[in-house]
Design a protein around this motif. Structure first.
Motif, short mmCIF file in Angstrom:
data_model
loop_
_atom_site.label_atom_id
_atom_site.label_comp_id
_atom_site.label_asym_id
_atom_site.label_seq_id
_atom_site.Cartn_x
_atom_site.Cartn_y
_atom_site.Cartn_z
N LEU A 66 29.47 50.61 37.05
CA LEU A 66 29.83 51.80 37.49
C LEU A 66 31.53 51.07 37.57
O LEU A 66 32.86 51.94 36.94
CB LEU A 66 30.09 51.72 39.51
CG LEU A 66 31.33 52.72 39.22
CD1 LEU A 66 30.73 54.40 38.65
CD2 LEU A 66 30.93 52.40 41.31
N ILE A 67 31.79 50.30 37.84
CA ILE A 67 33.46 49.20 37.42
C ILE A 67 33.97 50.04 36.23
O ILE A 67 35.14 50.37 35.92
CB ILE A 67 33.13 47.95 37.87
CG1 ILE A 67 33.14 47.96 39.50
CG2 ILE A 67 35.34 47.69 38.12
CD1 ILE A 67 33.53 48.86 40.38
N PHE A 68 32.74 49.48 35.16
CA PHE A 68 33.42 49.50 33.71
C PHE A 68 33.08 51.18 33.27
O PHE A 68 33.76 51.36 32.42
CB PHE A 68 32.94 48.89 32.65
CG PHE A 68 33.71 47.45 33.58
CD1 PHE A 68 35.37 46.98 32.81
CD2 PHE A 68 32.96 46.65 34.23
CE1 PHE A 68 35.71 45.26 33.91
CE2 PHE A 68 33.03 45.21 34.43
CZ PHE A 68 34.64 45.06 34.32
N TYR B 214 38.91 52.73 38.19
CA TYR B 214 38.35 51.63 38.20
C TYR B 214 38.03 50.32 37.40
O TYR B 214 39.07 49.40 37.81
CB TYR B 214 37.08 51.17 38.59
CG TYR B 214 36.42 52.06 39.82
CD1 TYR B 214 37.76 52.13 41.14
CD2 TYR B 214 34.92 52.16 40.25
CE1 TYR B 214 37.30 53.20 41.93
CE2 TYR B 214 35.19 52.76 42.20
CZ TYR B 214 36.22 53.40 42.40
OH TYR B 214 35.97 53.86 43.89
N SER B 215 37.84 50.58 36.25
CA SER B 215 38.17 49.50 35.00
C SER B 215 39.68 48.45 34.67
O SER B 215 40.15 47.78 34.78
CB SER B 215 37.57 49.61 33.62
OG SER B 215 38.18 50.84 33.11
N GLU C 282 43.23 44.93 35.76
CA GLU C 282 44.63 43.55 35.95
C GLU C 282 44.95 43.28 37.38
O GLU C 282 45.59 42.11 37.27
CB GLU C 282 45.32 45.37 37.03
CG GLU C 282 47.40 45.35 36.73
CD GLU C 282 47.42 46.81 36.74
OE1 GLU C 282 48.51 46.69 37.62
OE2 GLU C 282 46.58 48.16 36.85
N ILE C 283 43.79 43.65 37.76
CA ILE C 283 43.61 42.63 39.14
C ILE C 283 43.29 40.97 38.60
O ILE C 283 42.86 39.80 39.07
CB ILE C 283 42.94 42.63 40.48
CG1 ILE C 283 43.30 43.68 41.28
CG2 ILE C 283 42.49 41.71 41.36
CD1 ILE C 283 42.91 45.35 41.52
N PHE C 284 41.27 40.97 37.92
CA PHE C 284 41.40 39.88 38.25
C PHE C 284 40.15 39.36 36.67
O PHE C 284 40.42 38.16 36.45
CB PHE C 284 39.79 40.20 37.61
CG PHE C 284 39.26 40.57 39.53
CD1 PHE C 284 39.51 39.76 40.81
CD2 PHE C 284 39.16 42.00 40.35
CE1 PHE C 284 39.30 39.96 42.10
CE2 PHE C 284 38.91 42.60 41.32
CZ PHE C 284 39.05 41.43 42.53
N GLY C 285 41.83 39.87 35.47
CA GLY C 285 41.59 39.80 34.61
C GLY C 285 40.44 40.12 34.03
O GLY C 285 39.69 40.70 34.87
N ASN D 229 33.68 39.90 42.51
CA ASN D 229 34.91 40.15 42.45
C ASN D 229 34.93 41.45 43.23
O ASN D 229 36.21 41.82 44.01
CB ASN D 229 35.52 39.94 40.79
CG ASN D 229 35.97 38.75 41.01
OD1 ASN D 229 36.40 38.10 41.22
ND2 ASN D 229 36.18 39.45 39.49
N ILE D 230 33.50 42.12 42.72
CA ILE D 230 34.14 43.85 44.03
C ILE D 230 34.51 42.57 45.36
O ILE D 230 35.28 44.05 46.74
CB ILE D 230 32.67 43.94 43.59
CG1 ILE D 230 33.07 44.89 42.47
CG2 ILE D 230 32.83 45.41 44.69
CD1 ILE D 230 33.57 45.44 41.90
#
Lengths: 390, 132
Positions: A155-157, A162-163, A168-171, A183-184
């Motif tokens: 879902l994130i990607f 979200y992606s 941006e946050i986690f690389g 990370n979620i």
């Protein structure tokens, strides 16, 4: 016979007054009382400690991302359940139900998450040792979101917003599902750290004591003050419900009955076992902590006294978060007070609490004090609402 | 069983205890060791894990090292133990020991009970103190 009746008529009103009417003696505080009262004030709340297991715990973008995720129903199997389904902002982040209900019915009551970031342990039995690892379990629990880590990562990607935020946050170096999943959880925790209680009527009273020391304030009624006195002295509530959040975040067996049809909960004994086995715990490879940062897990208390022990909940906003106890066994504050007044034998383990022998008027006064703990959040309003698309 | 009870009563009636809110607590063990124990942080805040130091000497002021120390404790009035399982580490040859991972989750009277082992001999000491 006549003499007996006269004695009865003389003592009966005295007895009834003693049991049911407030004492005419004014309440004053000694030095020890003042120390206890001030220790409960929200002004004593220290800045939220950094979570060493979550490098993103105070990252603003992670909080924004976590906010979106918290209200996003797509994180469930049927796209009908979000974290906010049970942790409803309008109910002080509880659901008003005895037992949690998502895709199915669980076995525990939904606790408030306001101020919970200060706790080293999560869930009633403390089976999680960080807020981010706690946030993961409902996503995969069959009776809650019923999703799984692969679907969540997918879902994130698949969602551009979200992606982009995630990268941006986690690389974007790791495509490992467990890393993405953890990370979620870290983003969800970053958001939930914003949920901090503010000043209640009780705190305003403490400010008044601090400013004048003359007890001439008009903030608390006589019964509310009498209840505060019971809370810090005869009632011994302050033993476990201590500090500005009214909790020691520790585990105690207080002799609660299990809910009908269920075996008594093993409580902390089981929770600690699960926390140690959890791949997402402080010592695990998805944690950002060093070994020496994981003191709570390393030195966690164990032994028979933790059988049937559950975490002390906060009492802030207690009158808005019924029903009570780990399985919602008690529907009202009055019933909770009755429970502690009797302190029954525990079904398993040993009940730490001892009977309080409060009179009916004292029980009412204690309840009146607990009702002064409504603590509106200091959190900016934007964090308490879902996103427009929800 | 009766023998066990008698031994327990003997141990718990012969070790010394001290009650104090001073930073350094001093007690004498059942076998006469002088034990100084203190928190590395003062004041002691409830609900916070921290460490203590332990210094053990005999009656001639010689430091006693190589003891294996286990620590227990709790609040006898509330019938519960410590919320954590502290461990004594860094057992050096200086007679100084470090007690790691202790926490107190309530205000009131607490006890720390130390079991000192050396060459299969067991010694016991206790300190009592108040936390406000």
């Amino acid at each position: 016979m006549k003499k007996g009746l006269l004695i009865f008529l003389f003592f009966c009103p005295i007895y009834l007054s003693w049991m049911y009417l407030p004492s005419p003696i004014p309440i004053s505080w000694d030095e020890d009382d003042i120390i206890k009262i001030k220790s409960l004030s929200i002004s004593q709340l220290k800045p939220l400690p950094v979570d060493p297991s979550n490098s993103f715990s105070d990252n603003e973008k992670a909080a924004i991302f976590g906010h979106m995720l918290f209200f996003d129903k797509r994180l469930s199997k049927n796209s009908q359940i979000s974290c906010a389904s049970c942790h409803q902002p309008s109910r002080m982040f509880t659901d008003g139900k005895k037992i949690e209900e998502g895709l199915g019915v669980g076995i525990k009551n939904t606790p408030t998450i306001i101020g919970i970031s200060f706790s080293p342990w999560f869930y009633w039995n403390g089976r999680k040792d960080s807020q981010w690892s706690q946030a993961l379990e409902p996503l995969e629990s069959n009776h809650e979101h019923g999703s799984n880590r692969s679907l969540v990562a997918q879902l994130i990607f698949e969602d551009n917003t979200y992606s982009n935020l995630y990268n941006e946050i986690f690389g974007n170096s790791s495509k490992n599902t467990e890393v993405i999943f953890s990370n979620i959880g870290k983003a969800l925790a970053a958001y939930q750290r914003k949920l901090i209680p503010g000043e209640s009527k009780f705190d305003k009273y403490v400010n008044e004591i601090s400013s004048s020391l003359n007890n001439e304030d008009k903030i608390l009624s006589y019964n509310e003050k009498a209840g505060l006195n019971l809370f810090i002295n005869k009632g011994q509530c302050i033993n476990c419900h201590n500090g500005p959040l009214f909790t020691n975040n520790s585990f105690h067996n207080t002799g609660l009955l299990s809910i009908p049809g269920q075996l008594p909960s093993l409580g902390r004994v089981e929770g600690l076992k699960l926390a140690r086995l959890d791949p997402f715990n402080c010592l695990g490879k998805y944690s950002n902590a060093k070994k020496e940062d994981c003191q709570e897990l390393t030195y966690a208390g164990e032994g028979d006294e933790f059988i049937g022990a559950h975490k002390t909940p906060t009492l802030r906003n207690i009158s808005l978060t019924s029903p009570y106890m780990h399985a919602g066994q008690l529907e009202s504050i009055a019933l909770v007070i009755d429970h502690y007044n009797i302190a029954p034998e525990a079904m398993i383990g040993h009940n730490e609490a001892k009977p309080l022998n409060l009179r009916p008027i004292e029980k009412k006064q204690l309840e009146a004090f607990l009702n002064t703990l409504i603590s509106p959040l200091v959190t900016e309003k934007k964090w308490l609402l879902g996103l427009p698309k929800d | 069983m009766i023998k066990k009870i008698i031994i327990s009563i003997f141990l718990f009636s012969t070790y010394a205890s001290s009650e104090s809110i001073h930073p350094v607590l001093e007690t004498v063990s059942q076998n006469g060791y002088i034990i100084k124990i203190f928190s590395e942080v003062t004041p002691i805040n409830i609900n916070v894990i921290h460490n203590w130091s332990i210094d053990i000497r005999d009656s001639k002021d010689n430091l006693i090292d190589d003891l294996i120390i286990t620590v227990n404790g709790g609040m006898p009035l509330h019938s519960h133990g410590l919320p954590t399982s502290p461990k004594v580490v860094n057992q050096s040859s200086t007679g100084s020991y470090k007690l790691e991972g202790i926490k107190f989750h309530m205000a009131g009277k607490w006890e720390i009970v130390m079991e000192l082992k050396k060459d299969n001999l067991i010694d016991v000491a206790k300190v009592s103190f108040n936390i406000r």
